[in-house]
Design a protein around this motif. Structure first.
Motif, mmCIF file in Angstrom:
data_model
loop_
_atom_site.group_PDB
_atom_site.id
_atom_site.type_symbol
_atom_site.label_atom_id
_atom_site.label_comp_id
_atom_site.label_asym_id
_atom_site.label_seq_id
_atom_site.Cartn_x
_atom_site.Cartn_y
_atom_site.Cartn_z
ATOM 1 N N MET A 1 8.414 2.708 -8.295
ATOM 2 C CA MET A 1 9.356 1.593 -8.310
ATOM 3 C C MET A 1 9.827 1.244 -6.908
ATOM 4 O O MET A 1 10.028 0.068 -6.580
ATOM 5 N N VAL A 2 10.016 2.259 -6.077
ATOM 6 C CA VAL A 2 10.400 1.997 -4.686
ATOM 7 C C VAL A 2 9.287 1.256 -3.961
ATOM 8 O O VAL A 2 9.526 0.264 -3.258
ATOM 9 N N CYS A 3 8.051 1.723 -4.136
ATOM 10 C CA CYS A 3 6.920 1.103 -3.437
ATOM 11 C C CYS A 3 6.682 -0.329 -3.899
ATOM 12 O O CYS A 3 6.288 -1.192 -3.108
ATOM 13 N N ILE A 4 6.896 -0.600 -5.174
ATOM 14 C CA ILE A 4 6.682 -1.949 -5.705
ATOM 15 C C ILE A 4 7.867 -2.845 -5.375
ATOM 16 O O ILE A 4 7.697 -4.050 -5.109
ATOM 17 N N GLY A 5 9.070 -2.290 -5.373
ATOM 18 C CA GLY A 5 10.260 -3.110 -5.234
ATOM 19 C C GLY A 5 10.609 -3.497 -3.819
ATOM 20 O O GLY A 5 11.063 -4.620 -3.565
ATOM 21 N N ILE A 6 10.405 -2.606 -2.856
ATOM 22 C CA ILE A 6 10.833 -2.878 -1.481
ATOM 23 C C ILE A 6 10.171 -4.123 -0.883
ATOM 24 O O ILE A 6 10.859 -4.948 -0.262
ATOM 25 N N PRO A 7 8.839 -4.327 -1.022
ATOM 26 C CA PRO A 7 8.260 -5.539 -0.425
ATOM 27 C C PRO A 7 8.840 -6.838 -0.959
ATOM 28 O O PRO A 7 8.858 -7.852 -0.255
ATOM 29 N N SER B 1 0.811 -1.221 0.000
ATOM 30 C CA SER B 1 0.000 0.000 0.000
ATOM 31 C C SER B 1 0.841 1.266 0.000
ATOM 32 O O SER B 1 0.301 2.365 0.114
ATOM 33 N N LEU B 2 2.146 1.118 -0.142
ATOM 34 C CA LEU B 2 3.003 2.292 -0.207
ATOM 35 C C LEU B 2 2.774 3.099 -1.481
ATOM 36 O O LEU B 2 3.309 4.203 -1.622
ATOM 37 N N GLY B 3 1.991 2.554 -2.399
ATOM 38 C CA GLY B 3 1.704 3.259 -3.643
ATOM 39 C C GLY B 3 0.957 4.561 -3.465
ATOM 40 O O GLY B 3 0.859 5.350 -4.408
ATOM 41 N N VAL B 4 0.415 4.814 -2.277
ATOM 42 C CA VAL B 4 -0.256 6.098 -2.048
ATOM 43 C C VAL B 4 0.738 7.248 -2.196
ATOM 44 O O VAL B 4 0.352 8.369 -2.560
ATOM 45 N N ILE B 5 2.016 6.977 -1.935
ATOM 46 C CA ILE B 5 3.031 8.028 -2.097
ATOM 47 C C ILE B 5 3.183 8.374 -3.576
ATOM 48 O O ILE B 5 3.285 9.547 -3.951
ATOM 49 N N ALA B 6 3.192 7.339 -4.431
ATOM 50 C CA ALA B 6 3.244 7.595 -5.873
ATOM 51 C C ALA B 6 1.997 8.331 -6.338
ATOM 52 O O ALA B 6 2.064 9.201 -7.222
ATOM 53 N N GLY B 7 0.854 8.000 -5.742
ATOM 54 C CA GLY B 7 -0.369 8.719 -6.085
ATOM 55 C C GLY B 7 -0.282 10.189 -5.724
ATOM 56 O O GLY B 7 -0.757 11.058 -6.480
ATOM 57 N N ALA B 8 0.337 10.499 -4.593
ATOM 58 C CA ALA B 8 0.514 11.898 -4.199
ATOM 59 C C ALA B 8 1.419 12.633 -5.175
ATOM 60 O O ALA B 8 1.161 13.793 -5.539
ATOM 61 N N CYS B 9 2.480 11.960 -5.640
ATOM 62 C CA CYS B 9 3.357 12.570 -6.654
ATOM 63 C C CYS B 9 2.599 12.794 -7.959
ATOM 64 O O CYS B 9 2.792 13.818 -8.635
ATOM 65 N N GLY B 10 1.732 11.856 -8.314
ATOM 66 C CA GLY B 10 0.942 12.015 -9.527
ATOM 67 C C GLY B 10 -0.011 13.195 -9.449
ATOM 68 O O GLY B 10 -0.208 13.928 -10.435
ATOM 69 N N ILE C 1 7.412 7.999 -11.173
ATOM 70 C CA ILE C 1 7.876 6.673 -11.587
ATOM 71 C C ILE C 1 8.846 6.102 -10.555
ATOM 72 O O ILE C 1 8.762 4.916 -10.185
ATOM 73 N N ALA C 2 9.780 6.930 -10.088
ATOM 74 C CA ALA C 2 10.775 6.447 -9.123
ATOM 75 C C ALA C 2 10.114 6.002 -7.824
ATOM 76 O O ALA C 2 10.462 4.944 -7.268
ATOM 77 N N VAL C 3 9.170 6.778 -7.323
ATOM 78 C CA VAL C 3 8.481 6.406 -6.079
ATOM 79 C C VAL C 3 7.673 5.131 -6.285
ATOM 80 O O VAL C 3 7.634 4.254 -5.401
#
Length: 363
Positions: free
Chosen positions: A248-254, A205-214, A244-246
């Motif tokens: 990738m971080v959110c998808i990659g770390i788990p 669920s860290l993708g909310v950070i990418a959503g904020a960047c979007g 995009i970078a955020v």
């Protein structure tokens, strides 16, 4: 500091981070988990596209991105805009690939029909809109060259790309929040501890950070003045790369948890190791009563199907009867979602020895 130099430093720093995550994820999946899925390939291609985005942003900065359009020479201004078009094409496509990687991972673990339909709908719409926007980016004017060389190439504007880009930005942010919230819909129904549920769903669920960047990128884009393109569009490209970078971080770390545990020396075996070559064979269980005199049993190999249980009428199995650890996100989910293994319980203390039968496993 020069706006172009700031953009270059930020973009290359994010490219280096993304490349490191791609390398670590592929190492984890290939050497530790022993499984590489379609989502891993898509994740790797996202990293490649982000590096290409950084390269072409650097080329555009060389020709004048970050400076006022009206202070540049006509040739330099035209080349700066052209290379931002190339970079933006990789940014749009890379953003779609990042979401596709997450969608493919979730499609591999969900079981409910409407969950799969919702994921496929989000993935298809995201890919389709990204492809459409990339095509329209290069076909805004007639002739095409007029869009990046307006002072020397008179032409007609066919498409207003800025409102369409804002619309795609809104949809991209919606998808980021959707993929962040969606895991809670199926993880909560799995028979695992509350702590494990929070760990798995929280990691995805860290993708909310990418959503904020979007959202930030979309707001910035909606307020830009295109008449001074080379200077005013610097914040847009910065936030496009950050999204995009955020992601990738959110998808990659788990997915790096098995690597973390391996480096800490907390685990030495993973569920996908040692069972892929026997995946098509049905295990045969032979029970040997330890009370009766018998020769020493053969060494017991854990196949991943063993399970431990203790209650009032059943004695605890001997140490050779072990429970397999699942240390990656998809292994834990798959173990709970696809557990169809029958367990035989014996009242007396027994020793379980596995032999491989020579017939295929039937579903």
């Amino acid at each position: 500091m020069h706006p172009g130099l700031q953009l270059a430093c930020a973009t290359w720093a994010m490219a280096a981070l993304s490349t490191a995550l791609v390398v670590l994820r592929l190492y984890t999946r290939i050497r530790i988990v022993k499984f590489v899925g379609a989502e891993d390939h898509m994740y790797a291609w996202t990293g490649v596209f982000f590096v290409l985005f950084a390269v072409f942003i650097q080329v555009s900065i060389h020709y004048g991105l970050g400076q006022s359009f009206w202070r540049l020479g006509i040739d330099d201004a035209s080349k700066a805009i052209f290379w931002t078009y190339v970079a933006n094409s990789f940014a749009i496509t890379g953003n779609a690939m990042a979401k596709l990687s997450m969608g493919l991972f979730l499609l591999r673990v969900v079981q409910t029909r409407w969950h799969k339909i919702a994921l496929w709908a989000a993935v298809i719409v995201t890919v389709a809109t990204s492809i459409a926007l990339t095509i329209m980016l290069w076909n805004q004017t007639s002739p095409i060259r007029a869009s990046w060389d307006p002072l020397r190439t008179p032409g007609k504007w066919n498409i207003q790309i800025q409102p369409l880009s804002v619309g795609l930005g809104v949809w991209s942010s919606i998808c980021d929040f959707f993929f962040a919230i969606f895991p809670w819909l199926f993880i909560r129904s799995l028979p695992m501890s509350q702590r494990e549920k929070i760990m798995l769903a929280g990691g995805m669920s860290l993708g909310v950070i990418a959503g904020a960047c979007g959202i930030t990128r979309t707001v910035v884009l909606s307020r830009l003045d295109v008449l001074n393109y080379t200077l005013n569009f610097v914040p847009y490209f910065a936030w496009a790369g950050a999204e995009i970078a955020v992601a990738m971080v959110c998808i990659g770390i788990p997915t790096l948890r098995p690597l973390y545990l391996r480096t800490r020396g907390l685990t030495s075996a993973y569920s996908n190791q040692g069972r892929s070559h026997n995946a098509s064979q049905l295990p045969r269980f032979v029970m040997c009563d330890q009370k009766a005199p018998s020769p020493p049993p053969d060494p017991v190999r854990d196949s991943g199907f063993s399970h431990a249980r203790t209650d009032s009428n059943v004695s605890r199995p001997p140490p050779a009867y072990t429970e397999t650890r699942y240390d990656s996100v998809d292994d834990i989910i798959s173990e709970y979602a696809n557990r169809n293994v029958d367990v035989i319980w014996v009242r007396n203390e027994v020793r379980i020895r596995e032999e491989v039968a020579e017939w295929p496993l039937r579903n």
